[in-house]
Motif scaffolding. Sequence first.
Motif, short mmCIF file in Angstrom:
data_model
loop_
_atom_site.label_atom_id
_atom_site.label_comp_id
_atom_site.label_asym_id
_atom_site.label_seq_id
_atom_site.Cartn_x
_atom_site.Cartn_y
_atom_site.Cartn_z
N UNK A 1 37.08 -38.94 86.58
CA UNK A 1 38.12 -37.97 86.89
C UNK A 1 39.00 -37.74 85.67
N UNK A 2 39.67 -36.61 85.69
CA UNK A 2 40.70 -36.31 84.70
C UNK A 2 41.96 -35.94 85.47
N UNK A 3 43.06 -36.54 85.08
CA UNK A 3 44.35 -36.27 85.71
C UNK A 3 45.02 -35.14 84.94
N UNK A 4 45.65 -34.23 85.66
CA UNK A 4 46.33 -33.10 85.03
C UNK A 4 47.64 -32.84 85.77
N UNK A 5 48.71 -32.71 85.02
CA UNK A 5 49.94 -32.23 85.65
C UNK A 5 50.76 -31.46 84.63
N UNK A 6 51.76 -30.78 85.12
CA UNK A 6 52.60 -29.95 84.27
C UNK A 6 53.99 -30.54 84.13
N UNK B 1 45.73 -24.00 82.61
CA UNK B 1 46.94 -23.39 82.06
C UNK B 1 47.50 -22.26 82.91
N UNK B 2 46.64 -21.32 83.31
CA UNK B 2 47.13 -20.19 84.11
C UNK B 2 47.73 -20.65 85.43
N UNK B 3 47.17 -21.69 86.00
CA UNK B 3 47.66 -22.21 87.28
C UNK B 3 49.02 -22.89 87.14
N UNK B 4 49.27 -23.56 86.02
CA UNK B 4 50.44 -24.43 85.91
C UNK B 4 51.58 -23.91 85.04
N UNK B 5 51.34 -22.93 84.21
CA UNK B 5 52.34 -22.60 83.19
C UNK B 5 53.67 -22.10 83.73
N UNK C 1 44.37 -38.00 80.82
CA UNK C 1 45.51 -37.47 81.56
C UNK C 1 46.09 -36.39 80.66
N UNK C 2 45.96 -35.15 81.09
CA UNK C 2 46.42 -34.00 80.31
C UNK C 2 47.70 -33.46 80.93
N UNK C 3 48.71 -33.31 80.08
CA UNK C 3 50.00 -32.78 80.54
C UNK C 3 50.19 -31.41 79.91
N UNK C 4 50.45 -30.42 80.74
CA UNK C 4 50.63 -29.05 80.27
C UNK C 4 52.11 -28.70 80.34
N UNK C 5 52.62 -28.22 79.23
CA UNK C 5 54.02 -27.79 79.15
C UNK C 5 54.07 -26.47 78.41
N UNK C 6 54.41 -25.42 79.11
CA UNK C 6 54.43 -24.09 78.48
C UNK C 6 53.04 -23.71 78.03
#
Length: 157
Positions: free
Chosen positions: A105-110, A49-53, A143-148
Amino acid sequence: LKELQQIKGIGPSKAMQILTIAELQKRVNQSKNPVKKISCAQDVFNLMHDELRDKKHEEFYVLMLSTKNNLIGKPVLISKGILDASIIHPREIFKDAIKESANSIILVHNHPSGDCKPSDEDILITEKLKEAGKLLSIQVLDHVIIGGDKYWSLREK
């Protein structure tokens, strides 16, 4: 840096100090709450979260995990995109996972828009990468998507 300097009274030196403080805070938070074992999407969110927000463009990362779901190394940045897209290829996704002998693996993007709901393309690429992972015996767990300040887990949803 340039955005901060547009504020009246903040020059290059002060802007750099502000950015340095923000980076130090991020590192302190990470050191207080080191995530070593990934057991759910919330763990992924806490880690990334801190990296992508505050990114103004999409960034796509891969988390590599051992057989016990312990994080192997640091999250690997695969792609920096534009406002609403990121270019990824299965070869780039699995390269480091093969090198590090990752079990999964786990995919993560914002999503810079703040809306963490997956697009049709997000769902399609996840399915494509799951199939590629099967061929390599490297499971794509999520696959985790971070938004805000929210996240969306394709596995949990």
